[in-house]
Design a protein around this motif. Structure first.
Motif, short mmCIF file in Angstrom:
data_model
loop_
_atom_site.label_atom_id
_atom_site.label_comp_id
_atom_site.label_asym_id
_atom_site.label_seq_id
_atom_site.Cartn_x
_atom_site.Cartn_y
_atom_site.Cartn_z
N ARG A 181 -7.67 -5.20 -3.04
CA ARG A 181 -8.24 -3.75 -3.25
C ARG A 181 -6.97 -2.63 -3.46
NH1 ARG A 181 -13.17 -4.88 -0.50
NH2 ARG A 181 -14.50 -5.58 -1.84
N ASP A 182 -6.01 -3.00 -2.49
CA ASP A 182 -4.98 -2.13 -2.49
C ASP A 182 -4.26 -2.30 -3.95
OD1 ASP A 182 -3.94 -4.59 -1.95
OD2 ASP A 182 -3.08 -3.79 -0.06
N ILE A 183 -4.08 -3.49 -4.37
CA ILE A 183 -3.26 -3.86 -5.62
C ILE A 183 -4.31 -3.40 -6.81
CG2 ILE A 183 -2.76 -5.64 -7.07
CD1 ILE A 183 -1.10 -5.60 -5.16
N GLN A 184 -5.46 -3.43 -6.80
CA GLN A 184 -6.04 -2.61 -7.78
C GLN A 184 -6.03 -1.24 -7.82
OE1 GLN A 184 -10.86 -3.16 -7.17
NE2 GLN A 184 -11.14 -1.52 -8.82
N ALA A 185 -5.69 -0.48 -6.71
CA ALA A 185 -5.49 0.75 -6.47
C ALA A 185 -4.18 1.39 -7.25
CB ALA A 185 -5.49 1.23 -5.26
N VAL A 186 -3.11 0.25 -7.10
CA VAL A 186 -1.78 0.42 -7.80
C VAL A 186 -2.03 0.36 -9.50
CG1 VAL A 186 0.39 -0.36 -7.99
CG2 VAL A 186 -0.30 -0.18 -5.85
N GLU A 187 -2.94 -0.66 -9.60
CA GLU A 187 -2.99 -0.83 -11.23
C GLU A 187 -3.77 0.31 -11.89
OE1 GLU A 187 -4.51 -4.61 -13.58
OE2 GLU A 187 -5.85 -3.70 -12.38
N THR A 188 -4.66 0.63 -11.30
CA THR A 188 -5.44 1.85 -11.89
C THR A 188 -4.70 3.10 -11.71
OG1 THR A 188 -7.63 0.67 -11.02
CG2 THR A 188 -7.84 2.93 -12.06
N GLY A 189 -4.09 3.45 -10.54
CA GLY A 189 -3.27 4.83 -10.31
C GLY A 189 -2.31 4.85 -11.32
N THR A 190 -1.38 3.54 -11.69
CA THR A 190 -0.53 3.64 -12.66
C THR A 190 -1.26 3.98 -13.87
OG1 THR A 190 0.74 1.68 -11.43
CG2 THR A 190 1.09 2.45 -13.78
N GLU A 191 -2.40 3.42 -14.46
CA GLU A 191 -2.65 3.70 -15.82
C GLU A 191 -3.27 5.28 -15.81
OE1 GLU A 191 -5.81 0.87 -16.34
OE2 GLU A 191 -4.57 -0.66 -16.31
N PHE A 192 -3.63 5.79 -14.69
CA PHE A 192 -3.95 7.31 -14.46
C PHE A 192 -2.86 8.25 -14.50
CE2 PHE A 192 -8.88 6.90 -13.49
CZ PHE A 192 -9.20 5.73 -14.42
N GLY A 193 -1.66 7.79 -14.31
CA GLY A 193 -0.31 8.54 -14.24
C GLY A 193 0.23 8.79 -13.08
N ALA A 194 -0.11 8.08 -11.83
CA ALA A 194 0.64 8.03 -10.80
C ALA A 194 2.31 7.96 -11.01
CB ALA A 194 0.11 7.28 -9.57
N HIS A 195 2.98 8.52 -10.21
CA HIS A 195 4.42 8.37 -10.30
C HIS A 195 5.06 7.66 -9.31
CE1 HIS A 195 3.76 12.05 -12.76
NE2 HIS A 195 4.76 11.65 -13.55
N GLU A 196 4.45 7.45 -8.08
CA GLU A 196 4.80 6.77 -6.81
C GLU A 196 3.66 6.37 -6.05
OE1 GLU A 196 7.79 8.34 -3.14
OE2 GLU A 196 6.02 9.59 -3.82
N PHE A 197 4.00 5.36 -5.32
CA PHE A 197 2.71 4.76 -4.48
C PHE A 197 3.55 4.33 -3.00
CE2 PHE A 197 1.46 3.05 -8.65
CZ PHE A 197 0.40 3.49 -8.63
N ILE A 198 2.87 4.63 -2.09
CA ILE A 198 3.36 4.69 -0.60
C ILE A 198 2.56 3.57 -0.02
CG2 ILE A 198 4.18 5.70 1.39
CD1 ILE A 198 4.53 8.26 -0.17
N PRO A 199 2.79 2.51 0.41
CA PRO A 199 1.88 1.58 1.18
C PRO A 199 1.73 2.23 2.67
CG PRO A 199 3.65 0.46 0.15
CD PRO A 199 4.12 1.72 0.01
N TRP A 200 0.52 2.17 3.01
CA TRP A 200 0.23 2.80 4.36
C TRP A 200 -0.37 1.89 5.33
CZ3 TRP A 200 -4.09 6.95 4.91
CH2 TRP A 200 -4.55 7.39 6.28
N GLN A 201 0.31 1.35 6.55
CA GLN A 201 -0.28 0.72 7.46
C GLN A 201 -1.38 1.58 8.35
OE1 GLN A 201 0.87 -3.20 8.11
NE2 GLN A 201 -1.34 -2.75 8.67
N ALA A 202 -2.27 1.86 7.90
CA ALA A 202 -3.24 2.74 8.78
C ALA A 202 -3.81 1.88 10.01
CB ALA A 202 -4.55 3.15 7.87
N ALA A 203 -4.40 2.31 10.99
CA ALA A 203 -4.88 2.04 12.13
C ALA A 203 -5.71 0.73 12.04
CB ALA A 203 -5.35 2.93 13.10
#
Length: 263
Positions: free
Chosen positions: A93-115
């Motif tokens: 699902r994080d990969i899906q977020a990168v894919e869709t986010g890129t298509e929607f115009g994101a310039h940067e992705f920061i992977p977050w190791q949340a608790a």
């Protein structure tokens, strides 16, 4: 119909009109064997940093494609700059977020190791392999979207380092939002008030937690660092889609001043 896009990261300077440009390796194979590109066709070659070259294909071999330069242009990255802090998530699902986010115009992705991230990038080798998967996904999505800029994938961060990042971006005058299902104010409402003032943000960062949500401590720390907790809508979104939803709303209210696409 827009022209297909291929990427050559080694391309530094725009070739002059009529100069030959050569595409090799996997990109050439994809153009020739998958898309069945033939001599006489037009396509775009970009370098991932804003340079776009239109060529007319003259030679299409299995591992090499050559063409004559028709035109070239350097395109701005576009503003406002959009960053997505995406919590590591299971089942891709994080990969899906990168894919869709890129298509929607994101310039940067920061992977977050949340608790509460189920997925763990525990060692450097695993982290680099996972980052490479994010980078490959962003590259493929940028080509699909016909972008000349390929989004950057930053190094993994944890919640403490994320607080420092938020603090620095707030100090730089940027907007930072923490997407949270228990927030009291909606993203639409908050952005609408900014828009009413006539202000135009230069950059925005959205932080999206994992499937299990963020902890109370993370919420308090990130908001103390300056992030504004916002509700995205009337329904609970998956980690994979929350960021894209936020980017779409932001872009609708603050359209990019320079777009990636040219006719």
């Amino acid at each position: 119909m827009t022209l297909p896009v291929y990427v050559d990261f080694t391309l530094r300077e725009p070739p002059g009109p009529g100069e030959m440009l050569t595409l090799r390796g996997a990109e050439a194979r994809h153009a020739v064997t998958v898309r069945r590109t033939r001599p006489g066709e037009l396509l775009h070659v970009v370098n991932g940093r804003g340079l776009r070259v239109c060529i007319e294909v003259s030679e299409a071999g299995r591992d090499v494609l050559r063409g004559k330069t028709v035109s070239s242009v350097r395109e701005p990255a576009g503003s406002p700059r959009i960053s997505l802090v995406q919590a590591l998530a299971k089942n891709g699902r994080d990969i899906q977020a990168v894919e869709t986010g890129t298509e929607f115009g994101a310039h940067e992705f920061i992977p977050w190791q949340a608790a509460r991230s189920v997925v763990q990038w525990k060692d450097a080798q695993k982290a680099r392999k996972a980052e490479k998967k994010w980078e490959d996904t962003a590259l493929a999505a940028a080509k699909q979207a016909r972008r000349s800029w390929v989004p950057r994938v930053a190094e993994k961060t944890d919640s403490r380092a994320l607080g420092d990042l938020i603090r620095s971006r707030i100090e730089a005058g940027q907007l930072v939002y923490l997407c949270h299902e228990e927030a009291k104010v909606s993203l639409v409402s908050h952005l609408g008030k900014i828009r009413e003032t006539g202000a135009c943000p230069s950059a925005v960062t959205f932080a999206v937690g994992p499937e299990g949500g963020i902890t109370r401590e993370e919420e308090e720390d990130l908001c103390a660092a300056g992030a504004t907790a916002v509700l995205l809508g009337g329904h609970i979104l998956r980690s994979a889609t929350a960021g894209a939803w936020a980017i779409a709303v932001f872009s609708a209210l603050f359209p990019p001043r320079c777009t990636d696409r040219i006719e």
